[in-house]
Scaffold this motif. Structure first.
Motif, PDB file in Angstrom:
ATOM      1  N   GLY A 100       1.132  -1.659  -0.408  1.00 50.92           N
ATOM      2  CA  GLY A 100      -0.102  -0.244  -0.104  1.00 50.92           C
ATOM      3  C   GLY A 100       0.789   1.197  -0.439  1.00 50.92           C
ATOM      4  N   PHE A 101       0.096   2.388  -0.180  1.00 46.58           N
ATOM      5  CA  PHE A 101       0.732   3.941  -0.424  1.00 46.58           C
ATOM      6  C   PHE A 101       1.481   4.127   1.519  1.00 46.58           C
ATOM      7  CE2 PHE A 101       1.358   8.769   0.373  1.00 46.58           C
ATOM      8  CZ  PHE A 101       1.612   8.442  -0.576  1.00 46.58           C
ATOM      9  N   ALA A 102       0.946   3.941   1.973  1.00 49.45           N
ATOM     10  CA  ALA A 102       1.062   3.655   3.477  1.00 49.45           C
ATOM     11  C   ALA A 102       2.839   3.665   3.651  1.00 49.45           C
ATOM     12  CB  ALA A 102       0.478   3.724   4.929  1.00 49.45           C
ATOM     13  N   GLU A 103       2.678   2.270   3.379  1.00 48.82           N
ATOM     14  CA  GLU A 103       4.665   1.382   3.054  1.00 48.82           C
ATOM     15  C   GLU A 103       5.725   2.296   2.893  1.00 48.82           C
ATOM     16  OE1 GLU A 103       1.764  -1.702   4.908  1.00 48.82           O
ATOM     17  OE2 GLU A 103       1.356  -0.108   3.191  1.00 48.82           O
ATOM     18  N   ARG A 104       4.852   2.520   0.859  1.00 48.17           N
ATOM     19  CA  ARG A 104       5.831   3.542   0.303  1.00 48.17           C
ATOM     20  C   ARG A 104       6.489   4.792   1.271  1.00 48.17           C
ATOM     21  NH1 ARG A 104       2.156   1.353  -3.426  1.00 48.17           N
ATOM     22  NH2 ARG A 104       1.274   3.137  -3.464  1.00 48.17           N
ATOM     23  N   TYR A 105       5.578   5.279   1.494  1.00 48.89           N
ATOM     24  CA  TYR A 105       5.581   6.694   2.126  1.00 48.89           C
ATOM     25  C   TYR A 105       6.151   7.143   3.357  1.00 48.89           C
ATOM     26  CZ  TYR A 105       4.201  11.071   4.121  1.00 48.89           C
ATOM     27  OH  TYR A 105       4.533  12.536   4.662  1.00 48.89           O
ATOM     28  N   LEU A 106       6.978   5.463   4.479  1.00 47.52           N
ATOM     29  CA  LEU A 106       7.137   5.594   5.086  1.00 47.52           C
ATOM     30  C   LEU A 106       8.871   5.129   5.152  1.00 47.52           C
ATOM     31  CD1 LEU A 106       7.693   4.913   8.498  1.00 47.52           C
ATOM     32  CD2 LEU A 106       7.178   2.233   8.230  1.00 47.52           C
ATOM     33  N   ALA A 107       8.734   4.692   3.528  1.00 48.67           N
ATOM     34  CA  ALA A 107       9.942   3.908   2.840  1.00 48.67           C
ATOM     35  C   ALA A 107      10.508   5.258   2.801  1.00 48.67           C
ATOM     36  CB  ALA A 107      10.049   3.071   1.999  1.00 48.67           C
ATOM     37  N   GLY A 108      10.466   6.160   1.722  1.00 48.74           N
ATOM     38  CA  GLY A 108      10.694   7.393   1.143  1.00 48.74           C
ATOM     39  C   GLY A 108      10.707   8.486   2.002  1.00 48.74           C
ATOM     40  N   GLN A 109       9.807   8.350   3.592  1.00 47.26           N
ATOM     41  CA  GLN A 109      10.484   9.325   3.757  1.00 47.26           C
ATOM     42  C   GLN A 109      11.636   9.076   5.475  1.00 47.26           C
ATOM     43  OE1 GLN A 109       8.665  12.535   5.414  1.00 47.26           O
ATOM     44  NE2 GLN A 109       7.475  12.140   2.814  1.00 47.26           N
TER      45      GLN A 109
END
Length: 468
Positions: A100-109
Motif C-alpha cells: 500500500g501507499f503508506a508503506e511506500r511513503y514511510l520508506a520514502g521518508q
C-alpha cells in the motif's frame, strides 16, 4: 475542513502506549489507536496501520516496521557487497511496497530512494539484478514522483537505451517513468527534453507483441500530455502531444499496436485513452481517421461492447476525434450513432459510460443538423434521458446530457416539443437543483427548449465607482 496529519512515530507511540500502559493485546491496541485518531479527524492514509515488528537482530534495539528493517538490511548488504543478500532484500522491499501507499511513503521518508537508486546503478550491467532493482524503484515511486532526482532521470534513460531489447526491464523502467510523471510537471518536462519520447515509441514498436510493454509505454505517453500538477500555472501538455505526433509518429505507432492487440481489452483501453489525449489539433483528428483509427474504433465498439471500461475509452476517443467536423460526418456515416446508443443502453448502470456516450452524441450534434436527425431517429435522446434518470447524483452525466439536448435543438427548434414530451424539463430542473455546477448548461438547455427559465444578470458594469 482539511484533515489533520500525524507522523508514523506518533501513531506507533499510541499503539505502544495501549500495549504497555493499558495492557491491550497488539491487535486491540492497533484498532483502538486507529479509532481514536480517526475520531479526532486525523488523516491516516500515509500511516502504516500495523504493530511495529520485533527487531530482526540484536543490533536493532527498537521495534520498527518490517519495510524499514528490510531497508536497513539492504543497506548493510550493499556495504558488505553481498550481492545475493542485496538481491533478496530488494525483492522483499518491492513486495512490501506493493502492500500500500503508506508503506511506500514511510520508506520514502526514511531515505529509501537513494538506497534503491544506488542498487539500480550498481546493477546496471547485469540483467537479472537490474530487473529486480528497477522493479523496486517503480514500486517505491508509485504515488511519490517527488522522489525522482536528476540522477534518477539520467539512470532511467540509460536503462531504456542499454536494455531496450529486454521486454521485462523495459517495462519496469517505463513503469517508473509513468509513476514519476503523474502530477509532476517538472519531471515530465525534464524527461521529454532528455529524449524519453522516442524511447517510449520505439519500445512500443520493438516490443509490439508484448502487451505489458505496449500498455505501460502508451500510458507513459499519455501521462506526458497531462496538465495535472497544481503547483505549475502553465504546463507543456499541448506541446508534448504535438511532439509525440509530429516528431515521433505517435498516432501510427498507437493505431498499429491497437490492431495487433485487437483481443486484449486492457491494452486497447490504454491505447484508446492515449489517442484521445493526442487529438489536440484538427489535423490530428483527421490523421487518426486516415490511418484507420476511426474504423478500428467502430469495429471495437461493435465487437467489444461487453467491456464497460473499453467502451468508455472508445467513446472518449471518438469524442476527441469528432472535434473535427469532417470526422463527425464519418462517424455518423459509419453507423457510429447507433453503436453509441447501444453501448450506453448496454451499460446504463455505469455512469462513466453514460457520461462519455452523451458527450459523444453532443459533439456529433454540434453544428450538424443532419447528425441531429440521426441521433433523434436512433434513440439518442431516450438514452440521454434514461442516463439522467439512472444517475441523478452524477454531475458529469447531467451536464453532458444537458449539452446534448441543447445542441440538438439549438439549430433544430422543431425537435423541442418531441424532447419535452419525454419529460426532460423536470429532469433538467432536478439537475439544476442538485448540482450547482450544472447551472449554466442546464439553464441554456431549458432556454433553447423554450422552457421558462430565470436568467439572472449578476453584474452589468454599471453603478457606483470603486471606493477605497
Amino acid at each position: 475542513m482539511a484533515l489533520r496529519r500525524i507522523t508514523q512515530e506518533t501513531f506507533d507511540a499510541a499503539v505502544r502506549e495501549n500495549v504497555e500502559e493499558f495492557e491491550m493485546d497488539p491487535d486491540e491496541a492497533l484498532k483502538d489507536a486507529v479509532d481514536q485518531f480517526q475520531s479526532q479527524g486525523v488523516d491516516l492514509s500515509c500511516i502504516v496501520k500495523a504493530v511495529p515488528a520485533e527487531p530482526s537482530d540484536d543490533k536493532q534495539q527498537e521495534q520498527t516496521h518490517k519495510i524499514l528493517q528490510t531497508l536497513e538490511s539492504l543497506s548493510l548488504a550493499q556495504e558488505s557487497e553481498n550481492v545475493t543478500k542485496a538481491a533478496a532484500e530488494v525483492k522483499s522491499f518491492t513486495e512490501q511496497c506493493l502492500h500500500g501507499f503508506a508503506e511506500r511513503y514511510l520508506a520514502g521518508q526514511k531515505g529509501a530512494y537513494p538506497i534503491i537508486l544506488s542498487q539500480c546503478q550498481k546493477s546496471l550491467g547485469e540483467k537479472e539484478a537490474i530487473l529486480g532493482a528497477v522493479t523496486a524503484l517503480a514500486a517505491l515511486t508509485d504515488g511519490q514522483p517527488d522522489l525522482l532526482d536528476v540522477e534518477g532521470k539520467g539512470f532511467l534513460l540509460d536503462v531504456l537505451k542499454k536494455h531496450h531489447a529486454d521486454s521485462s526491464i523495459t517495462r519496469a523502467a517505463i513503469s517508473t517513468v509513468r509513476h514519476c510523471c503523474l502530477k509532476h510537471e517538472q519531471n515530465r518536462q525534464d524527461l521529454v527534453k532528455a529524449g524519453v519520447l522516442p524511447l517510449l515509441t520505439d519500445a512500443i514498436k520493438q516490443h509490439g507483441g508484448c502487451a505489458d510493454v505496449v500498455k505501460e509505454a502508451a500510458g507513459a505517453l499519455r501521462f506526458m500530455t497531462f496538465d495535472d500538477d497544481i503547483r505549475v500555472s502553465f504546463g507543456q501538455a499541448h506541446e508534448h502531444a504535438k511532439m509525440i505526433v509530429l516528431q515521433h509518429n505517435g498516432l501510427k505507432v498507437l493505431i498499429e499496436s491497437a490492431k495487433a492487440h485487437s483481443d486484449n481489452t486492457s491494452v486497447l483501453s490504454e491505447l484508446c485513452a492515449t489517442l484521445s489525449r493526442l487529438a489536440v489539433r484538427n489535423e490530428f483528428c483527421q490523421d487518426i481517421c486516415d490511418l484507420g483509427g476511426l474504423k478500428l474504433m467502430m469495429t471495437l465498439l461493435a465487437d467489444s461492447y461487453e467491456s464497460a471500461e473499453l467502451v468508455r475509452q472508445i467513446l472518449s476517443a471518438i469524442r476527441a476525434v469528432a472535434g473535427n467536423d469532417d470526422v463527425k460526418d464519418a462517424v455518423v456515416k459509419a453507423g457510429g450513432v447507433q453503436l453509441i446508443v447501444i453501448a450506453v443502453n448496454r451499460h446504463m448502470t455505469v455512469s462513466a459510460v453514460c457520461e462519455q456516450g452523451c458527450a459523444c452524441l453532443g459533439v456529433l450534434a454540434l453544428r450538424k443538423p443532419i447528425n441531429c436527425q440521426v441521433i433523434m431517429e436512433e434513440g439518442g435522446v431516450l438514452a440521454a434521458v434514461q442516463s439522467m434518470k439512472v444517475h441523478p447524483d452524477v454531475l458529469n452525466v447531467q451536464k453532458q446530457a444537458c449539452m446534448l439536448l441543447r445542441n440538438l435543438v439549438s439549430h433544430q427548434p422543431n425537435y423541442s416539443q418531441l424532447i419535452l414530451e419525454m419529460g426532460v424539463e423536470a429532469l433538467i430542473l432536478q439537475a439544476l437543483k442538485t448540482h450547482q455546477d450544472c447551472g449554466d448548461i442546464a439553464k441554456a438547455a431549458l432556454r433553447d427548449l423554450g422552457c421558462k427559465v430565470e436568467l439572472r444578470e449578476l453584474w452589468t458594469g454599471k453603478g457606483g465607482g470603486i471606493t477605497n
